[in-house]
Design a protein around this motif. Structure first.
Motif, PDB file in Angstrom:
ATOM      1  N   LEU A  53     -26.193  27.682 -24.143  1.00 27.01           N
ATOM      2  CA  LEU A  53     -24.791  27.987 -23.877  1.00 27.01           C
ATOM      3  C   LEU A  53     -24.571  29.453 -24.229  1.00 27.01           C
ATOM      4  O   LEU A  53     -24.945  29.893 -25.316  1.00 27.01           O
ATOM      5  CB  LEU A  53     -23.869  27.094 -24.694  1.00 27.01           C
ATOM      6  CG  LEU A  53     -23.955  25.599 -24.379  1.00 27.01           C
ATOM      7  CD1 LEU A  53     -23.006  24.817 -25.285  1.00 27.01           C
ATOM      8  CD2 LEU A  53     -23.652  25.325 -22.932  1.00 27.01           C
ATOM      9  N   VAL A  54     -23.989  30.198 -23.289  1.00 27.75           N
ATOM     10  CA  VAL A  54     -23.784  31.628 -23.478  1.00 27.75           C
ATOM     11  C   VAL A  54     -22.307  31.969 -23.356  1.00 27.75           C
ATOM     12  O   VAL A  54     -21.539  31.246 -22.722  1.00 27.75           O
ATOM     13  CB  VAL A  54     -24.609  32.459 -22.472  1.00 27.75           C
ATOM     14  CG1 VAL A  54     -26.100  32.260 -22.702  1.00 27.75           C
ATOM     15  CG2 VAL A  54     -24.249  32.113 -21.028  1.00 27.75           C
ATOM     16  N   VAL A  55     -21.922  33.089 -23.963  1.00 29.78           N
ATOM     17  CA  VAL A  55     -20.550  33.571 -23.921  1.00 29.78           C
ATOM     18  C   VAL A  55     -20.570  34.951 -23.279  1.00 29.78           C
ATOM     19  O   VAL A  55     -21.398  35.797 -23.620  1.00 29.78           O
ATOM     20  CB  VAL A  55     -19.935  33.657 -25.333  1.00 29.78           C
ATOM     21  CG1 VAL A  55     -18.494  34.128 -25.269  1.00 29.78           C
ATOM     22  CG2 VAL A  55     -20.033  32.311 -26.047  1.00 29.78           C
ATOM     23  N   PHE A  56     -19.647  35.167 -22.351  1.00 32.00           N
ATOM     24  CA  PHE A  56     -19.518  36.444 -21.659  1.00 32.00           C
ATOM     25  C   PHE A  56     -18.070  36.590 -21.234  1.00 32.00           C
ATOM     26  O   PHE A  56     -17.292  35.643 -21.302  1.00 32.00           O
ATOM     27  CB  PHE A  56     -20.455  36.524 -20.439  1.00 32.00           C
ATOM     28  CG  PHE A  56     -20.239  35.411 -19.457  1.00 32.00           C
ATOM     29  CD1 PHE A  56     -19.430  35.585 -18.350  1.00 32.00           C
ATOM     30  CD2 PHE A  56     -20.811  34.164 -19.656  1.00 32.00           C
ATOM     31  CE1 PHE A  56     -19.204  34.553 -17.452  1.00 32.00           C
ATOM     32  CE2 PHE A  56     -20.598  33.112 -18.767  1.00 32.00           C
ATOM     33  CZ  PHE A  56     -19.793  33.320 -17.667  1.00 32.00           C
ATOM     34  N   THR A  57     -17.701  37.777 -20.796  1.00 35.05           N
ATOM     35  CA  THR A  57     -16.343  37.991 -20.305  1.00 35.05           C
ATOM     36  C   THR A  57     -16.261  37.478 -18.874  1.00 35.05           C
ATOM     37  O   THR A  57     -17.022  37.915 -18.009  1.00 35.05           O
ATOM     38  CB  THR A  57     -15.956  39.478 -20.363  1.00 35.05           C
ATOM     39  OG1 THR A  57     -16.054  39.900 -21.726  1.00 35.05           O
ATOM     40  CG2 THR A  57     -14.544  39.697 -19.868  1.00 35.05           C
ATOM     41  N   SER A  58     -15.338  36.576 -18.627  1.00 39.41           N
ATOM     42  CA  SER A  58     -15.189  35.993 -17.296  1.00 39.41           C
ATOM     43  C   SER A  58     -14.731  37.044 -16.300  1.00 39.41           C
ATOM     44  O   SER A  58     -13.730  37.727 -16.532  1.00 39.41           O
ATOM     45  CB  SER A  58     -14.161  34.864 -17.333  1.00 39.41           C
ATOM     46  OG  SER A  58     -13.822  34.462 -16.029  1.00 39.41           O
ATOM     47  N   PRO A  59     -15.430  37.156 -15.173  1.00 40.25           N
ATOM     48  CA  PRO A  59     -14.966  38.063 -14.125  1.00 40.25           C
ATOM     49  C   PRO A  59     -13.648  37.608 -13.497  1.00 40.25           C
ATOM     50  O   PRO A  59     -12.948  38.385 -12.868  1.00 40.25           O
ATOM     51  CB  PRO A  59     -16.082  38.026 -13.078  1.00 40.25           C
ATOM     52  CG  PRO A  59     -17.250  37.410 -13.740  1.00 40.25           C
ATOM     53  CD  PRO A  59     -16.719  36.576 -14.863  1.00 40.25           C
ATOM     54  N   ALA A  65     -15.812  33.385 -21.710  1.00 38.29           N
ATOM     55  CA  ALA A  65     -16.194  32.175 -20.987  1.00 38.29           C
ATOM     56  C   ALA A  65     -17.462  31.608 -21.608  1.00 38.29           C
ATOM     57  O   ALA A  65     -18.364  32.359 -21.985  1.00 38.29           O
ATOM     58  CB  ALA A  65     -16.430  32.484 -19.511  1.00 38.29           C
ATOM     59  N   VAL A  66     -17.513  30.292 -21.714  1.00 37.30           N
ATOM     60  CA  VAL A  66     -18.702  29.600 -22.201  1.00 37.30           C
ATOM     61  C   VAL A  66     -19.269  28.812 -21.034  1.00 37.30           C
ATOM     62  O   VAL A  66     -18.572  27.983 -20.437  1.00 37.30           O
ATOM     63  CB  VAL A  66     -18.355  28.641 -23.364  1.00 37.30           C
ATOM     64  CG1 VAL A  66     -19.594  27.864 -23.803  1.00 37.30           C
ATOM     65  CG2 VAL A  66     -17.733  29.385 -24.524  1.00 37.30           C
ATOM     66  N   LYS A  67     -20.511  29.088 -20.703  1.00 36.99           N
ATOM     67  CA  LYS A  67     -21.195  28.375 -19.612  1.00 36.99           C
ATOM     68  C   LYS A  67     -22.642  28.134 -20.021  1.00 36.99           C
ATOM     69  O   LYS A  67     -23.152  28.709 -20.974  1.00 36.99           O
ATOM     70  CB  LYS A  67     -21.177  29.192 -18.309  1.00 36.99           C
ATOM     71  CG  LYS A  67     -19.812  29.585 -17.809  1.00 36.99           C
ATOM     72  CD  LYS A  67     -19.018  28.420 -17.283  1.00 36.99           C
ATOM     73  CE  LYS A  67     -17.665  28.919 -16.773  1.00 36.99           C
ATOM     74  NZ  LYS A  67     -16.764  27.838 -16.494  1.00 36.99           N
ATOM     75  N   ALA A 142     -22.790  36.622 -26.591  1.00 35.89           N
ATOM     76  CA  ALA A 142     -23.250  35.747 -27.671  1.00 35.89           C
ATOM     77  C   ALA A 142     -23.895  34.500 -27.064  1.00 35.89           C
ATOM     78  O   ALA A 142     -23.738  34.213 -25.879  1.00 35.89           O
ATOM     79  CB  ALA A 142     -22.078  35.328 -28.552  1.00 35.89           C
ATOM     80  N   THR A 143     -24.600  33.789 -27.920  1.00 40.25           N
ATOM     81  CA  THR A 143     -25.006  32.441 -27.602  1.00 40.25           C
ATOM     82  C   THR A 143     -24.192  31.511 -28.478  1.00 40.25           C
ATOM     83  O   THR A 143     -23.641  31.927 -29.493  1.00 40.25           O
ATOM     84  CB  THR A 143     -26.527  32.216 -27.865  1.00 40.25           C
ATOM     85  OG1 THR A 143     -26.829  32.594 -29.199  1.00 40.25           O
ATOM     86  CG2 THR A 143     -27.367  33.024 -26.892  1.00 40.25           C
TER      87      THR A 143
END
Length: 150
Positions: A53-59, A65-67, A142-143
């Motif tokens: 599971l990774v965290v990034f800024t949603s476009p 966002a967690v996906k 992040a993870t």
């Protein structure tokens, strides 16, 4: 006491931070309102693996966002009648309710080098790489440390 406060602040700034899941896109693993712990150095300490599971800024909206990481540069991704297929091989996904996404098709697409293809576990209710494309690896913030990815 001051030293403890400074230590906790530093930990939150650079190591671990709680984030609230704001949609049902990762249900049932992470229902809306769940709190996860982001491990900020995670993407820097070792390679992100499929299933993490990774965290990034949603476009889409600029929020975290967690996906789930699914595939990486050079790999092909498809969904065939709800079954995830990576490089032509159907993937076992024990946390996915295939009955809710029966009849879902996508791709195949090839993930560009230096990118990760991400999907929400709730495939019918997730805006993910199927909509906005693969995410650059350097965009990973992040993870997810807790709860664990798989």
């Amino acid at each position: 006491m001051l030293l403890l406060a400074v230590g906790l602040l530093a930990s939150r700034l650079w190591l671990v931070e709680p984030v609230t899941v704001s949609s049902d896109s990762m249900a049932p693993a992470l229902p809306k309102g769940s709190v996860v712990l982001m491990f900020k150095p995670g993407p820097l300490l070792g390679p992100v693996r499929a299933g993490d599971l990774v965290v990034f800024t949603s476009p889409e909206d600029g929020n975290p966002a967690v996906k789930r990481a699914i595939a990486f540069g050079g790999q092909s991704v498809a969904i065939e009648d709800s079954v995830l297929v990576v490089d032509g091989v159907p993937q076992a996904e024990p946390g996915i309710d295939h009955s809710r996404i029966d009849g879902t098709y996508f791709g195949p697409v090839t993930v560009p080098d230096g990118h990760v293809f991400v999907l929400g576990d709730n495939r019918s209710g997730s805006i993910d790489s199927r909509a906005y494309g693969s995410v650059p690896l350097e965009s990973l913030q992040a993870t997810v440390l807790w709860p664990a990815g798989r």
